[in-house]
Design an enzyme around this catalytic site. Structure first.
Site, PDB file in Angstrom:
ATOM      1  N   ILE A 327       0.835  -1.194   0.000  1.00  0.00           N
ATOM      2  CA  ILE A 327       0.000   0.000   0.000  1.00  0.00           C
ATOM      3  C   ILE A 327       0.873   1.248   0.000  1.00  0.00           C
ATOM      4  O   ILE A 327       2.020   1.231   0.427  1.00  0.00           O
ATOM      5  CB  ILE A 327      -0.986   0.015   1.193  1.00  0.00           C
ATOM      6  CG1 ILE A 327      -0.261  -0.232   2.520  1.00  0.00           C
ATOM      7  CG2 ILE A 327      -2.070  -1.032   0.990  1.00  0.00           C
ATOM      8  CD1 ILE A 327      -1.196  -0.253   3.715  1.00  0.00           C
ATOM      9  N   GLU A 328       0.313   2.332  -0.509  1.00  0.00           N
ATOM     10  CA  GLU A 328       1.124   3.509  -0.827  1.00  0.00           C
ATOM     11  C   GLU A 328       1.764   4.163   0.386  1.00  0.00           C
ATOM     12  O   GLU A 328       2.808   4.813   0.258  1.00  0.00           O
ATOM     13  CB  GLU A 328       0.296   4.534  -1.605  1.00  0.00           C
ATOM     14  CG  GLU A 328      -0.861   5.136  -0.851  1.00  0.00           C
ATOM     15  CD  GLU A 328      -1.707   6.044  -1.755  1.00  0.00           C
ATOM     16  OE1 GLU A 328      -1.787   7.238  -1.454  1.00  0.00           O
ATOM     17  OE2 GLU A 328      -2.291   5.554  -2.747  1.00  0.00           O
ATOM     18  N   GLN A 329       1.181   4.011   1.552  1.00  0.00           N
ATOM     19  CA  GLN A 329       1.786   4.602   2.746  1.00  0.00           C
ATOM     20  C   GLN A 329       3.087   3.902   3.123  1.00  0.00           C
ATOM     21  O   GLN A 329       3.880   4.461   3.870  1.00  0.00           O
ATOM     22  CB  GLN A 329       0.803   4.569   3.915  1.00  0.00           C
ATOM     23  CG  GLN A 329      -0.348   5.562   3.793  1.00  0.00           C
ATOM     24  CD  GLN A 329      -1.428   5.116   2.826  1.00  0.00           C
ATOM     25  OE1 GLN A 329      -1.399   3.997   2.289  1.00  0.00           O
ATOM     26  NE2 GLN A 329      -2.398   5.981   2.574  1.00  0.00           N
ATOM     27  N   SER A 354       7.303   6.010   1.874  1.00  0.00           N
ATOM     28  CA  SER A 354       6.356   6.193   0.770  1.00  0.00           C
ATOM     29  C   SER A 354       7.018   6.567  -0.551  1.00  0.00           C
ATOM     30  O   SER A 354       6.625   6.049  -1.604  1.00  0.00           O
ATOM     31  CB  SER A 354       5.313   7.252   1.138  1.00  0.00           C
ATOM     32  OG  SER A 354       4.389   6.750   2.056  1.00  0.00           O
TER      33      SER A 354
END
EC number: 2.8.3.8
Length: 537
Positions: A327-329, A354
């Protein structure tokens, strides 16, 4: 010597006209106390005035962490550039920043989150800007909206198309921040920062470098300060040489509606049986069908919405660990969390900063992405970033454009239209009342994903809804599967603004998807990686 100062003292350091970069992801990592202090200083003194703020991912949310809303004030903000913005239900009062944007009070831009981090990196290295193909033929492109969120922004472009080596690229000039505000868990007296209670590292290091290398200042909000020399060097994520000042908020939340959960920060691992699996409903049917698109051994990106439930489908089916979620975080592996904690994961394998996660996405190092849609256009384009009649319900694009730019395989999921009353009876989908808003439209309002570019690049694109499955082809969108109980003409063809191509071998969706029992999901094994024949991207 300690770098600890009060929030009021820190807010007084921000000059009028400054460019201020803020590290956050909604409630995750949000330096809320510092933003509050800036707003309070403006209320009492009228300063700082006319600042520009940069937000690679949204600062604040609709549930107790106000973030950017503390500084959404006339005279304080001159311009705002964000990868995403706080969003909320249509029934809620719009965030103050959305009111300023929709009232055209300040220029506002939505630059993809990955490119926002790239801009910081280029500024840190004193390079002219970012040259990229990410965003071509989407709203990011200067041939469309050029990232502008309102009329004021359209008058002052932040991106342009350029020709380089005989090909078209988008060029984003570097933006130099004079002030950077980041957040961590612990600072020592020299300003070294560790993130042991954080759910992600986000992009604080890159942002701090951009300020430091250009003569700016870095302010860090932390939960606590410890003695100089007491932090382990390998644990320090932002070295003190980059940090000028530290403020303390002992009550800072770990993420939205979460004061502190050690499983989010990887300090403990939760038993798998402690994760809630989705209740049986229409959304679960869609998530199950999406799961059937996966291969064991894949690395798969997840977006917000129905697709966020797919890891729980695999968990329920005894297949946890067969896919690595990214996931992007920054979380890699584990179980991505839902609802207000989305962006965090428990039991993660690793946490990447990130900016590096986005490099992975932009270069399509992963195998597939599972994302949502608001609208699907005749040409296969998807809108998730703008609905004029409900602007604050959308958060902007976030990392969506970075992720989809070159992704090998994308599975978009959502309801076929909006507002339909649906039921599942005896393993069949029953449409009791049709929705009023069609989501398959001749032309999407905002092109967040370009169907035309997907065809040019040979991307594998699937759309999964409760009543059918569709594929994007050079000839158009092809209907490949239909739900049991659905009338092809009345419930699908008549509910689309454009004509769908019906596959010659049109199938009925697996009946097991529409029952409460487990579906006996199996995933084919991903083919072994081989060295690719070209290296120029």
């Amino acid at each position: 010597m300690s770098k600890h100062i009060t929030p009021t003292e820190a807010a007084a350091l921000i000059p009028d006209g400054a460019v201020v970069s803020v590290s956050s992801s909604s409630g995750l990592g949000c330096p809320d106390l510092m933003l509050k202090a800036i707003g309070e200083r403006f209320d009492s003194t009228g300063h700082p005035r006319d600042i520009t703020t940069l937000h690679p991912i949204a600062a604040g949310d609709m549930s107790g962490i106000r973030g950017v809303d503390y500084i959404a004030k006339k005279g304080l903000l001159k311009r705002i550039i964000g990868g995403s913005y706080p969003s909320g239900p249509s029934s809620a009062e719009p965030p103050l920043i959305w009111q300023m944007i929709t009232n055209n009070e300040i220029p506002a831009y939505n630059i993809p989150s990955g490119i926002m981090f790239d801009i910081h990196r280029e500024a840190a290295a004193k390079r002219p800007g970012v040259l990229t193909k990410v965003g071509i033929d989407t709203f990011v492109d200067s041939k469309r909206q050029g990232c502008a969120m309102n009329d004021l922004a359209a008058q002052d472009p932040v991106v342009k198309r350029v020709s380089f080596e005989g090909d078209d690229y988008l060029f984003f000039p570097s933006i130099v921040p004079q002030v950077v505000i980041i957040r961590a868990t612990t600072a020592d007296e020299r300003g070294n920062l560790t993130y042991e209670h954080e759910g992600a590292y986000l992009g604080g290091l890159d942002q701090a470098l951009a300020a430091r290398n250009n003569g700016g200042i870095v302010i860090a909000q932390v939960k606590r300060i410890t003695k100089e020399g007491s932090l382990k060097p390998h644990d320090v994520r932002v070295p003190g040489m980059l940090v000028d000042y530290v403020i303390v908020d002992p009550d800072q939340k770990q993420t939205t509606q979460t004061l502190y959960d050690p499983a989010i920060s990887g300090e403990i691992f939760r038993p798998l049986e402690s994760f809630r699996v989705p209740d049986f409903n229409i959304q679960k049917v869609i998530a199950r069908r999406v799961a059937q698109e996966l291969q064991a051994g894949s690395c798969v990106n997840l977006g917000f919405g129905i697709s966020a439930n797919v890891p729980r489908i695999l968990l329920e089916e005894g297949l946890h660990g067969s896919v690595t979620w990214v996931i992007e975080q920054g979380a890699v592996g584990g179980v991505p969390l839902l609802d207000f904690a989305f962006g965090c994961a428990s039991n993660a394998d690793a946490y990447m900063p990130s900016p590096y996660q986005f490099t992975y996405f932009q270069g399509a190092g992963f195998d597939a992405s599972l994302l949502s849609f608001l609208e699907i256009g005749r040409d296969g384009s998807v809108n998730v970033s703008k609905l004029s009649f409900r602007p604050h319900v959308t958060a902007g694009a976030g990392g969506f454009v970075d992720i989809t730019a070159r992704a090998k395989k994308i599975v978009f999921s959502g309801m076929f239209n909006a507002g339909a009353k649906l039921a599942i009876v005896d393993g069949k989908l029953v449409i009791e009342k049709e929705g009023k808003l069609k989501k398959l439209v001749n032309e999407v309002e905002h092109v967040t994903f370009s169907g035309k570019r997907a065809i040019e690049q040979g991307q594998d694109i699937t759309y999964v809804t409760e009543r059918c499955v569709m594929k994007l082809t050079p000839e158009g969108i092809v209907l490949t599967e239909i739900a049991p109980g659905v009338d092809l003409q009345a419930h699908i063809l008549d509910q689309s603004e454009f004509s769908l191509i019906i596959a010659e071998d049109l199938k009925v969706m697996d009946a097991k998807l529409f029952g409460e029992a487990n579906i006996g999901l199996t995933l084919p094994k991903k083919s072994a990686r081989v060295l690719e024949g070209t290296f120029n991207g």
